[in-house]
Design an enzyme around this catalytic site. Structure first.
Site, short mmCIF file in Angstrom:
data_model
loop_
_atom_site.label_atom_id
_atom_site.label_comp_id
_atom_site.label_asym_id
_atom_site.label_seq_id
_atom_site.Cartn_x
_atom_site.Cartn_y
_atom_site.Cartn_z
N ASP A 69 0.81 -1.22 0.00
CA ASP A 69 0.00 0.00 0.00
C ASP A 69 0.84 1.27 0.00
OD1 ASP A 69 -2.34 -1.35 -0.03
OD2 ASP A 69 -2.92 -0.92 2.03
N HIS A 111 -5.95 8.03 6.03
CA HIS A 111 -5.64 6.75 6.67
C HIS A 111 -4.40 6.81 7.57
CE1 HIS A 111 -8.74 4.63 4.56
NE2 HIS A 111 -8.20 4.80 3.37
N GLY A 119 -2.79 2.75 3.67
CA GLY A 119 -3.70 3.06 2.56
C GLY A 119 -3.25 4.20 1.68
N ASP A 147 -15.31 9.77 1.53
CA ASP A 147 -14.55 8.77 0.77
C ASP A 147 -15.26 7.42 0.86
OD1 ASP A 147 -12.17 6.78 0.40
OD2 ASP A 147 -11.25 8.72 -0.03
N HIS A 149 -13.77 4.76 1.55
CA HIS A 149 -13.10 4.06 2.64
C HIS A 149 -13.29 4.81 3.96
CE1 HIS A 149 -10.93 2.91 -1.07
NE2 HIS A 149 -10.76 1.74 -0.47
N ASP A 236 -13.61 7.86 -4.83
CA ASP A 236 -13.49 6.44 -5.15
C ASP A 236 -14.80 5.68 -4.96
OD1 ASP A 236 -13.30 6.89 -2.46
OD2 ASP A 236 -11.41 5.82 -2.17
N TYR A 280 -9.36 6.43 -8.03
CA TYR A 280 -8.39 5.64 -8.79
C TYR A 280 -8.80 5.45 -10.25
CZ TYR A 280 -7.37 5.38 -3.96
OH TYR A 280 -7.13 5.76 -2.66
#
Length: 378
Positions: A69, A111, A119, A147, A149, A236, A280
């Protein structure tokens, strides 16, 4: 996290004249000092990042450096510290009253923890900006993470600090990294109710995500009364993103930027710092979504169906490595995905058989009572 995302976002925002709007200015961030970094990161961790950055240490997997990562590269310290310096400079300008809104779309590295990279995130610029606001005298800062995540790094840094309300609306950790951020993760013993998590099921699209956001965020902001709003706009959650399982559109993410502008105005004295984050699909999604964000921060929104200037599309095609025979394949022509954004307001009723409603209600039941709110009626 390819830097081309930032280059294309800057150029697309420039193509729409967003930097030429009245009152808009560009801040030149400096590389953050170790003293500034240490407001949210352990000194030993900062030394480790410096060591891998200079090549004195090949990797430090115990601190997340040199992993899949977080691969190390020359000047990783300087690049990451400059991004953090940008968000802190924006926070300082907001608190000083020099600006009402600010955006750092290179930021949003949510993160990174106090002593570990995670991350794709080395230094946590969101946390540093919030800490600087607190150090300058802010008594209440709200952070809303949009996000796909979980915003685990920011949450962990302020886990037991009642001055900071962190709200993360994300895909459930059952199916997505980092595997955390559930409704009962509510903050430390001195700050119960200050951490808020809405863990949405895979496949959630615009309607479900926006229903969840509007069923939780404005109610808590109104109760908490922040002096500054900090938001993270990782894009994302888009259907074309290769790493997540949400199904949002550019229009849905544009709506979130407009919502954040409303929240800042209505609940935070119109002080708003927006950041980027994950994303991404660097050619078709990220530049459009973050250009809509820049527009929302700096003034009137860019029309959803606006045509993208040909010069930008040609530049993006070259950046994507497309040859003369490829044309502009995969390079969007407009600022829209061509969908209508609509969601059911929470006020129309709770559906106990709906997976999105189940997670919304789990969060409301867990968190709302800490803020004097009724999970059923507020």
């Amino acid at each position: 996290m390819a830097p081309v995302r930032l280059d294309l976002t800057y150029r697309l925002s420039e193509a729409f004249g967003l930097f030429d709007r009245p009152g808009v200015r560009l801040l030149q961030p400096e590389v953050a000092s170790d003293e500034l970094l240490s407001t949210v990161h352990d000194p030993e961790y900062i030394r480790a990042v410096r060591a891998v950055s200079s090549g004195d240490l090949p990797e430090d997997p115990e601190r997340g450096l040199g992993t899949e990562d977080n691969p190390v590269f020359p000047h990783i310290h300087e690049a990451s510290a400059r991004i953090l310096g940008g968000s802190v400079a924006a926070a300082q300008a907001l608190w000083a009253g020099e600006v009402r809104h600010a955006v750092n779309f290179a930021g949003g590295l949510h993160h990174a923890g106090r002593g570990r990279a995670s991350g794709f995130c080395i230094y946590n610029d969101c946390a540093a900006a919030i800490q600087r606001l607190l150090d300058l005298g802010a008594e209440r800062v709200a952070y809303v993470d949009l996000d796909a995540h979980h915003g685990d790094g920011v949450e962990s840094i302020f886990w037991d600090d009642p001055r900071v309300l962190t709200i993360s609306v994300h895909e459930t950790g059952v199916s997505l990294f980092p595997g955390s951020g559930f409704a009962n993760d509510a903050g430390g013993p001195q700050a119960l109710g200050s951490a808020v998590n809405v863990a949405l099921p895979p496949g959630t699209g615009d309607a479900g995500y926006l229903r969840a956001v509007h069923a939780v965020v404005p109610q808590l902001l109104a109760a908490f009364g922040p002096e500054v709003l900090v938001t993270q706009h990782g894009c994302d959650g888009h259907a074309d993103d290769p790493l997540t399982n949400l199904r949002m559109s550019v229009e849905g993410q544009r709506q979130l930027a407009l919502d954040a502008a409303d929240w800042a105005r209505d609940h935070a004295g119109d002080r708003w710092l927006a950041t980027g984050g994950g994303g991404y699909s660097p050619f078709s999604v990220v530049p459009r979504t973050w250009t809509h964000l820049v527009a929302a921060v700096t003034g009137p929104p860019v029309r959803g169906g606006a045509e993208i200037p040909a010069a930008w599309r040609e530049y993006a095609a070259r950046a994507a490595g497309l040859g003369p025979d490829d044309g502009l394949a995969g390079i969007p022509a407009t600022m829209s995905d061509g969908v209508d954004v609509w969601w059911r307001s929470w006020e129309v009723g709770y559906d106990p058989s709906d997976a999105v409603d189940q997670t919304i209600m789990a969060t409301r039941k867990e968190i709302f009572p800490y803020h004097g709110l009724d999970p059923w009626f507020d």
